[in-house]
Enzyme design. Structure first.
Site, PDB file in Angstrom:
ATOM      1  N   ASN A  63       0.816  -1.226   0.000  1.00 23.78           N
ATOM      2  CA  ASN A  63       0.000   0.000   0.000  1.00 23.78           C
ATOM      3  C   ASN A  63       0.844   1.269   0.000  1.00 23.78           C
ATOM      4  O   ASN A  63       0.512   2.247   0.667  1.00 23.78           O
ATOM      5  CB  ASN A  63      -0.952   0.006   1.204  1.00 23.78           C
ATOM      6  CG  ASN A  63      -2.075  -1.003   1.051  1.00 23.78           C
ATOM      7  OD1 ASN A  63      -2.054  -1.843   0.151  1.00 23.78           O
ATOM      8  ND2 ASN A  63      -3.056  -0.948   1.927  1.00 23.78           N
ATOM      9  N   ARG A 195      -3.781 -14.285  -0.662  1.00 22.68           N
ATOM     10  CA  ARG A 195      -5.047 -14.464   0.032  1.00 22.68           C
ATOM     11  C   ARG A 195      -5.899 -15.516  -0.679  1.00 22.68           C
ATOM     12  O   ARG A 195      -5.596 -15.923  -1.802  1.00 22.68           O
ATOM     13  CB  ARG A 195      -5.770 -13.124   0.130  1.00 22.68           C
ATOM     14  CG  ARG A 195      -5.097 -12.165   1.085  1.00 22.68           C
ATOM     15  CD  ARG A 195      -5.678 -10.762   1.033  1.00 22.68           C
ATOM     16  NE  ARG A 195      -5.292 -10.047  -0.171  1.00 22.68           N
ATOM     17  CZ  ARG A 195      -5.501  -8.753  -0.363  1.00 22.68           C
ATOM     18  NH1 ARG A 195      -6.102  -8.032   0.573  1.00 22.68           N
ATOM     19  NH2 ARG A 195      -5.124  -8.172  -1.482  1.00 22.68           N
TER      20      ARG A 195
END
Length: 315
Positions: A63, A195
């Site tokens: 991020n 994920r």
């Protein structure tokens, strides 16, 4: 940080924020993600941030973390000449250099010891963000003009290793070079799962910025040129035409997203393509692969970028 003009960094407000940036810098030299740096902290919040400096498992390049803070402090030092900001920059760069694997890749988190965080991470442009910043450091480009030659040399060495890693991780499909997965195994270089809904695949988003980075190299080797040309061809072959993503109100009265036909829209690319067939797919938190956006649940359908136009920047 990239949006502020030079005048801003000469203000007291810029230094107040810069002191927050230094506060959140961890003992690793890196930063945690998703911190609102301009916040005016209470005494309790200040103490909490200070006590978290040793929580090293939160240091990350995800991020835009760490690279953004380094850039901010570098510009702030350039404007103020205050040594504490320069020290923050050097510690941050040292963190990036230390986090790099011997094979040239960067993990999403360092030194977090396990989980998908340890894989070589192109996801959300994490590794490319680092390499872009180190390129500016190596070239002595503003705001890094004041860094010592030794730091610039280390940055260039890290870049060279990073390019080697990029070439080694480029996926072959039936013997033909294609593009990259969002994550690659830190030891085997193979496409890796992150994920539950991020399966090993070819990435139509992260790969675009990897190609653009390679295109900006001076005096590219024959191997780099082959890598670029193969990736560009993959993007041409993998265009998805005649569709768009549109918002609508579903039967439950909620804002939703769906794929709709579109005659004059620009081509799109999927976030994920199958490794063997190059077929675009979608995936929910159950890890089950689907081939239509409507087949996955509301939360993931609306909470992830499944189709994009990143490939139009490649050619």
């Amino acid at each position: 940080a990239p949006k502020f003009n030079d005048a801003f960094f000469r203000t007291e407000e810029a230094q107040r924020i810069g002191d927050n940036v230094l506060l959140y810098q961890q003992v690793t030299g890196g930063w945690p993600k998703n911190i609102y740096m301009p916040a005016e902290l209470t005494e309790q919040e200040y103490t909490k941030a200070w006590n978290a400096k040793g929580d090293v498992n939160q240091s990350t390049i995800d991020n835009n973390a760490t690279t953004t803070e380094i850039q901010y402090l570098a510009r702030l030092y350039q404007a103020t000449q205050k040594e504490k900001y320069k020290e923050g920059v050097l510690k941050g760069i040292q963190y990036l250099l230390k986090a790099q694997y011997d094979n040239g890749g960067w993990p999403q988190f360092y030194p977090r010891p396990k989980g998908y965080y340890v894989q070589i991470t192109y996801n959300d442009n994490a590794m490319i963000n680092v390499m872009n910043l180190l390129r500016d450091v190596s070239n002595g480009k503003s705001p890094f003009t004041y860094l010592p030659e030794s730091t610039r040399q280390k940055a260039q060495k890290a870049i060279d290793k990073g390019v080697e890693c990029i070439l080694k991780t480029q996926v072959k499909q039936h013997g033909k070079l294609t593009v990259w997965c969002a994550q690659h195994d830190r030891e085997t270089f193979a496409p890796a799962k992150a994920r539950a809904y991020e399966l090993p695949s070819l990435s139509g988003a992260e790969s675009a910025n990897i190609v653009i980075y390679l295109m900006q190299l001076t005096n590219p080797s024959a191997e780099v040129i082959q890598s670029i040309e193969s990736a560009v061809q993959w993007f041409k072959d993998s265009e998805i035409k005649g569709i768009k993503i549109e918002s609508f109100i579903n039967k439950d009265g909620k804002k939703d997203r769906r794929v709709a036909p579109c005659e004059d829209c620009k081509p799109m690319w999927a976030r994920f393509y199958e490794l063997e067939t190059n077929r675009p797919f979608f995936c929910d938190r159950d890890g089950i692969k689907c081939y239509h956006l409507s087949e996955i649940g509301y939360e993931r359908r609306n909470g992830y970028s499944w189709l994009n136009r990143s490939g139009e920047n490649v050619y």
